[in-house]
Design an enzyme around this catalytic site. Sequence first.
Site, PDB file in Angstrom:
ATOM      1  N   HIS A   1      71.497  47.769 -15.624  1.00 53.51           N
ATOM      2  CA  HIS A   1      71.867  49.144 -15.977  1.00 53.51           C
ATOM      3  C   HIS A   1      73.375  49.346 -15.848  1.00 53.51           C
ATOM      4  O   HIS A   1      74.008  49.971 -16.696  1.00 53.51           O
ATOM      5  CB  HIS A   1      71.130  50.146 -15.074  1.00 53.51           C
TER       6      HIS A   1
ATOM      7  N   LYS B   1      57.903  51.760 -10.490  1.00 53.45           N
ATOM      8  CA  LYS B   1      57.057  52.368  -9.460  1.00 53.45           C
ATOM      9  C   LYS B   1      57.800  53.500  -8.765  1.00 53.45           C
ATOM     10  O   LYS B   1      59.019  53.473  -8.649  1.00 53.45           O
ATOM     11  CB  LYS B   1      56.588  51.321  -8.438  1.00 53.45           C
TER      12      LYS B   1
END
Lengths: 303, 195, 183
Positions: free
Chosen positions: B37, B104
């Site tokens: 990212h 998650k």
Amino acid sequence: MTAIDSLYVSNIQERVIRLGKATRELDVSEVTKAVRQMCISANYNVPEGSILALKKALETEESSVGKEVLARILENHKIAREECLAACQDTGVAMVFIEVGQNVKLIGGELYDAINEGVRQGYIDGYLRKSVVTDPLFERVNTGDNTPAFIYTDIVPGSDVKITVAAKGGGAENMSGLRMLTPAAGVEGIKKFVVEQVAEAGPNPCPPIVVGVGIGGTFDRVALLAKKALTRSVGSHNAHPMYAKLEAELLEEINKLGIGPQGFGGRTTALGVNIEFAPCHIASLPVAVNLNCHVGPHESVIL
Amino acid sequence: MDRVLETPLTADDINSLKLGDVVYIKGIVYTARDMAHMTVRDKLEKSQNLPVDFQGSAVFHAGPVVKKTHTGWELGVIGPTTSVRMEPYAEMVGKLGVKAIIGKGGMREGSRDAFQKYGQVYLQAAPGCAALLADGIEEIQEVHWFDLGMPEALWVLKARKFGPLVVTMDCRGGSIYEGIKSKAIKTIDALYQPA
Amino acid sequence: MAKRINTPLTDDVVRTLKAGDNVLISGIIYTARDAAHKRLVALIEKGEQLPMDVRGQIIYYVGPCPAKPGMAIGSAGPTTSGRMDPYAPILMENGLKGMVGKGRRSKAVQDAMMKHNAVYFAAIGGAGALLSKCVKEAELVAYEDLGPEAIRKLTVEDFPVVVVNDAHGNDLYEQGVKEFRIN
């Protein structure tokens, strides 16, 4: 004895003999003596690096009340040194960092008993305050001799034993903080957390303060890094140039907060920022801040 | 009948998903975690090209275990990492055209807003079921930025039936995490006096 | 120029003190910190008598070092006052006029100071050796079992403090920082 047993025993014996040749014996009573002496001396003698930083701050401080506070603090540290008094009445809990060379064989008793005995003697003989309670929650009874010491042991190469004693007061300690940042937070995130922590602490940790910062490691390790950073003298820098630069930037930014000596307003909020760092998990960026007041007693010795 | 979505995902696909739906993905899934990212952000800031097209894509917050073979790469296991660490990139990821984020723990307000703005969903993969999830991957097609380390690299996975995945944040501002947190706060308020 | 004041404090004296004033205190002051405060407040709540009369008095938040032979007291600087915040209002309600410590006070304590005309001073944290020189006598009053936390009656001369919160709602910590903050 079976053949295997005797082989095993002879191997062990051989190893003991081999190690014995390279082993240096150290009687733990030497540790007691050193710890006793350092508990007293550290509390009477404010470290030279802090004194130099305070003198420099006295020249640069713009607030008149701030200047007066700094002058009184310097006078206090002089009285403490000359008259053998604790510079601050909160002579803290005794943090003992001990690095034991792996070639050293400790004899004459148990190491941790010896350290605690040194703390006991130092705090009683030095007229230092006893500030340890037995149980944190239910039975807050003073142990009466400032034991137990808070001991961290490292096994290191060589034949030396290095002991560092740091007396850690409660006021500044209570203003500590830890956050598990994420890698995306980066340098900005670290800076923001450290400066916010100092701003939040305000006058409570007795500014001017020394700021210990741990970066990396794990939840537990990062707090220890911050504490160890405070055993480095004020005015020293991290050996890594990027972290040294970060120390300097943080110091400058903290001193923009305006908290000043004792929080009465001024330029001198911190005397120094010391950073220690360690490798960490790819998902983590732990940061911890541990504060010392301008006294920050600590001393080291190599036995 | 299991519901299988095929990449590239369309606006209709995303609109049709409701909280609690169980889905599988077929087609291309990219992995990206913290460093990937960060690298995407750096490249965008420097107006450099990205190695893959994120339009309509599914991005999996994961660091796989991969083995190099004679013919290419072989996937060992792959499981989700905690997504909230990627929260600072919510807007960037939305703009890139990513339609489904798999991980998650869910994301926060910034992502919830981005999901509404750009039409995205969050899919929760069962944590700790790394072998089961790997089973749904047919092959590893490519890897980019391997210098970031095996877990941090951008892996291009081809999925035959990757899942099961649960829709836990939809494109209408819905989030099952929100409800759980506000309930827990109510419990705390009931148990203890406010400071 | 520092203002000189003597204890016990009268309402008039308290009213003249302003946040930022340098003050030298002479007379009797009492020491008490966390554990002693807890006991004092428990006594008040049970309607029992306190080991000392707090009316017009100053409490110094300190846990001193033991005295060396020939000295009245060991190192004796202030401790963090915020820990005494839960107990301070009820003591002011019972006539306490002054507190010496370091660090911020809560809103409730500041409100109680305005209501009961009381003042909060800061002594220099970490200057315990210097401050101990101003303590001429120290006498145990109660709770010897608390060690450094016992209540002691100190006779002080020109004990240097700064007014942080006055009875008019001013706060030196806020004013000072505002003046020197660089945005």
